[in-house]
Every structure is written in structure tokens, then in C-alpha cells.
Write an enzyme that holds these catalytic residues in place. Structure first.
Site, PDB file in Angstrom:
ATOM      1  N   CYS A   7     -11.148  19.302  24.350  1.00 36.62           N
ATOM      2  CA  CYS A   7     -12.100  19.958  25.263  1.00 36.62           C
ATOM      3  C   CYS A   7     -12.722  21.766  25.414  1.00 36.62           C
ATOM      4  O   CYS A   7     -13.430  21.658  24.411  1.00 36.62           O
ATOM      5  CB  CYS A   7     -12.301  18.902  26.655  1.00 36.62           C
ATOM      6  SG  CYS A   7     -12.162  17.307  26.403  1.00 36.62           S
ATOM      7  N   LYS A  24     -22.308  18.394  28.453  1.00 36.33           N
ATOM      8  CA  LYS A  24     -21.074  18.439  28.427  1.00 36.33           C
ATOM      9  C   LYS A  24     -20.541  19.905  27.598  1.00 36.33           C
ATOM     10  O   LYS A  24     -19.290  20.019  27.578  1.00 36.33           O
ATOM     11  CB  LYS A  24     -21.210  17.004  27.103  1.00 36.33           C
ATOM     12  CG  LYS A  24     -19.508  16.990  27.062  1.00 36.33           C
ATOM     13  CD  LYS A  24     -18.393  16.710  27.910  1.00 36.33           C
ATOM     14  CE  LYS A  24     -17.228  16.510  26.765  1.00 36.33           C
ATOM     15  NZ  LYS A  24     -15.946  15.746  27.720  1.00 36.33           N
TER      16      LYS A  24
END
Length: 421
Positions: free
Chosen positions: A259, A205
Site C-alpha cells: 500500500c 484509496k
């Protein structure tokens, strides 16, 4: 997997769509959030974030009785933690929400339950933070209590589509944990689901977003170099990307969101001596608002007195309402600190901001510079001939290569482009 009762902790940009998705596919969902206003809205079938079609899905889920909101957890078959992992001022991961959420579910855990961490977290979170807390239950992890990390891979504005269609990674503390969670997500995921260990899933991720952040930093460095050379970085990128093995990203005024602007720091935090390229890339992108401020100073150097700037867009990406880690907010702070600028902002998705103006013409009246900061689709319909009539000094700085330069010049403006001129 047969219908389960799922308790989802955190009803934000990931938790709420995930809750609605599971609920509309037959599971009984308890959505938990410490914000009572979010819970109250949910129980009325309403949402507090902007995401296409989410309001319809939530209303359907609540009306069916499959989705209810609570401020505290309760017993369930599955517990999903989808709380924020913000970054501190010194670029460290704030894990307090993950810790608090994990501790909150401990009293409700029983044999054969599943615990899933969806929150993007530093490598080792499941092993070093989640599991030691869960061991307080007295249940044997991996045999009586199954634990995994399954990070989201969705783009705001397309969350409901990508929850279903995107491939997904499930990292379990053991194979059985991974397989049980895989079966659960197969409820609605049409993409492929790949299983691995929890630590690998955590790194996947982080690296997915780090790859993009590093590529953007390369583009931003190219933009700065191109300005010094007097060439157009956007043309360089266009021509380079005609090479079959080259895909340079696009430059801009900075990188935001929860993110790309955050995840790489989680790697740097763990490996500060090794992650030098990642750290340098983060610093390049974090410094782009300062670079834009410098361009503004150059463009308006001949304007005396307080300079008026009209900023188009304040979110971290186009066509959403999310301003988390927005580089435009950073730029606004720099303009405020300078003290020589009057700031006006136009953004069709943001309504609660101290500089927001609803009307574009009003926001441009007496302005010295229009700064295109976010390329919202709505800004593609601007009538520049009308805007130019109300401005004091006719300048446009386009940080996204969004506007038609010919149209701008024909309307009497001076046109400046980040990465060029």
C-alpha cells in the site's frame, strides 16, 4: 441482499479473507486463484498466509460447503477481482493481473451480474481498463451489467476485524451500480458505506495511503536532520504531537507493504509534472535503507575484516509474515552488494529466508551489530545480558525507538538510535 453466488478472483491477503467473510455470512463462494497450491490448501480448509483467526473462519466456511476453490472462474451472480497490482522497476503499475482477471470472467457474465474491482489501482482503471473489456459481453454497462470499485481499507494482523468495522467506499459507474454493491457489502460490514463514482473511489484509496507516506517522509527527513543536529527526533515528535493540530508520524528504516510503498507511485505515474511532493516523499522513504547502511558503516568503521550483522525482523511491519516491498529486504540487498558484511536474520514470522536463524543467541554469536529493523513484540523480551556475552563487538542500532536504552547500556552495549546520536 439475499444470498448470492460470488466468484472471487485472487485468494491473497484480501481475496481470501473477503471470500471467507462472505461465505460465513450465507453466500456461496467460488474462490479462484491461478496458484494450484493455494486452491488445494483452501479445499482442505487450510490457508497459505498468516492472519489471526483466518484459519478458523476458512475451515468453517469450507466445512459448511459455502466456500470452494477453483483454478478457473465459473458462472455467478457477483464477480470480485482482488488480484495484485504490483509495481514495476520503473515505478509503473503492472495491470496485467487485473486485465487477465477481467478477461477471464467475460465468458461467464450474464444480465444483472455485478463486477467489483477491489484491487488497488491507478485512477481511471475502471473506466479505461475494466469497462472496455466488459463491453465485449455485449451487455449494457450500468443497465444490464453493474460495475464498481470498492477498495479494501484493512491492516494486516487485523483484517477480519477491519473488514467488518471499518467504513467503506463504493464507487460505481453509475448510481445503481454503487447501490447494488453497497447492499452486497452490508452483508457483513458494520461500518458506514459511502457511495461515489468509481474514479473518485480510486483516488480516495490512493490518497489515504499517500497521506501516510508523505507524513512518514516528513518524519524520516526530520530524523536525518536531527542526526546532523545531535538531537533526538523521537523527542521532537513527542513534543510536537502535544500540539492539538499536529500529528507527525514516526521515522524508520523505510516504508514497505503493498500500500504505502506502492500506491503513491500510481498517482505520480498519471501526473508526473504535478505530483512533485508525492514523488519526493516516495524517494525519501525509498532511500532510508541507504541511510541505515550509512549509519551501519559509521558504527562499525573501526571493525576490521568482514563485519557480522544480526538483523532483527525482515517483514515490512511488526507481527505479520508479509515481506512485500520490505525496506529491510532492500537493506539486505545493499549489504550484500557492499560485500563486507556477513548477514544473519532473526524473525519469528519468517521461516523461508536464506539468512534466517531460528535462535537469537546463535544468530548473535560473534556478531558486531544487532540491528533492530522491525519492532515485533517478541523482541521486547530479549535478555541483552546474555546476548552481550556472545557478541564480538557490542553495538545496537535501534531504527524503531523500541528498546529501553538504559537496559541496553547496562548490558554493556553501545546504543545507537535512528534519528538521534
Amino acid at each position: 441482499m439475499s444470498a448470492s453466488k460470488i466468484c472471487i478472483i485472487g485468494l491473497g491477503y484480501i481475496g481470501l479473507p473477503t471470500a471467507a467473510m462472505f461465505a460465513t455470512h450465507g453466500h456461496k463462494i467460488v474462490g479462484v486463484d491461478i496458484n494450484g497450491g493455494v486452491v488445494d490448501a483452501l479445499n482442505q480448509g487450510k490457508i497459505t498466509i498468516t492472519e489471526p483467526y483466518l484459519d478458523i473462519m476458512v475451515q468453517a466456511a469450507v466445512t459448511s460447503g459455502n466456500l470452494v476453490g477453483k483454478v478457473t472462474p465459473e458462472s455467478a451472480d457477483v464477480f470480485i477481482i482482488a488480484v495484485p497490482t504490483p509495481i514495476t522497476e520503473d515505478k509503473k503499475a503492472d495491470m496485467s493481473y487485473v486485465i487477465a482477471a477481467t478477461e477471464a470472467i467475460v465468458p461467464y457474465l450474464k444480465k444483472d451480474n455485478i463486477v467489483i474491482l477491489e484491487s488497488t489501482s491507478p485512477v481511471g482503471t475502471v473506466k479505461d481498463i475494466i469497462c472496455p473489456i466488459l463491453e465485449k459481453t455485449g451487455l449494457v454497462l450500468g443497465e444490464e451489467l453493474f460495475v464498481a470499485h470498492s477498495p479494501e481499507r484493512v491492516l494486516p494482523g487485523r483484517i477480519l476485524i477491519e473488514l467488518v468495522d471499518n467504513n467503506r467506499i463504493v464507487g460505481g459507474i453509475n448510481e445503481k451500480s454503487a447501490q447494488l454493491v453497497k447492499e452486497l457489502y452490508k452483508t457483513f460490514v458494520r461500518g458506514k458505506i459511502f457511495t461515489t463514482d468509481a474514479t473518485t473511489a480510486e483516488m480516495c484509496k490512493l490518497m489515504e495511503n499517500t497521506y501516510r507516506d508523505v507524513n512518514i517522509a516528513l518524519a524520516n527527513e526530520l530524523a536525518i536532520i536531527s542526526e546532523k543536529l545531535g538531537i533526538n527526533a523521537w523527542k521532537v515528535i513527542e513534543l510536537c504531537n502535544k500540539h492539538p493540530r499536529v500529528n507527525i508520524h514516526q521515522p524508520g528504516p523505510g516504508v514497505g507493504g503493498h500500500c504505502l510503498a506502492v500506491d503513491p507511485w500510481f498517482i505520480v505515474e498519471k501526473f508526473p509534472e504535478t505530483a512533485s511532493l508525492i514523488e519526493k516523499s516516495r524517494k525519501i522513504n525509498d532511500n532510508m535503507p541507504e541511510h541505515v547502511l550509512g549509519r551501519i558503516g559509521e558504527i562499525l568503521g573501526d571493525v576490521s575484516g568482514k563485519k557480522v550483522i544480526t538483523i532483527l525482523g525482515v517483514t515490512y511491519k511488526p507481527d505479520i509474515d508479509d515481506i512485500r516491498e520490505s525496506p529491510i529486504e532492500h537493506l539486505v540487498g545493499l549489504l550484500e552488494a557492499d560485500g563486507n558484511y556477513e548477514i544473519r536474520i532473526v524473525d519469528p514470522f519468517v521461516h523461508n529466508h536464506k539468512y534466517i536463524k531460528k535462535d537469537l543467541i546463535n544468530a548473535c554469536e560473534g556478531s558486531d551489530l544487532v540491528l533492530l529493523a522491525v519492532n515485533h513484540k517478541d523482541f521486547g523480551n530479549i535478555q541483552f545480558n546474555k546476548v552481550s556475552k556472545v557478541m564480538r563487538t557490542k553495538n545496537i542500532l535501534d531504527t524503531r525507538n523500541f528498546f529501553d536504552k538504559k537496559v541496553i547500556l547496562e548490558s554493556g552495549f553501545r546504543y545507537f538510535l535512528l534519528g538521534s546520536n
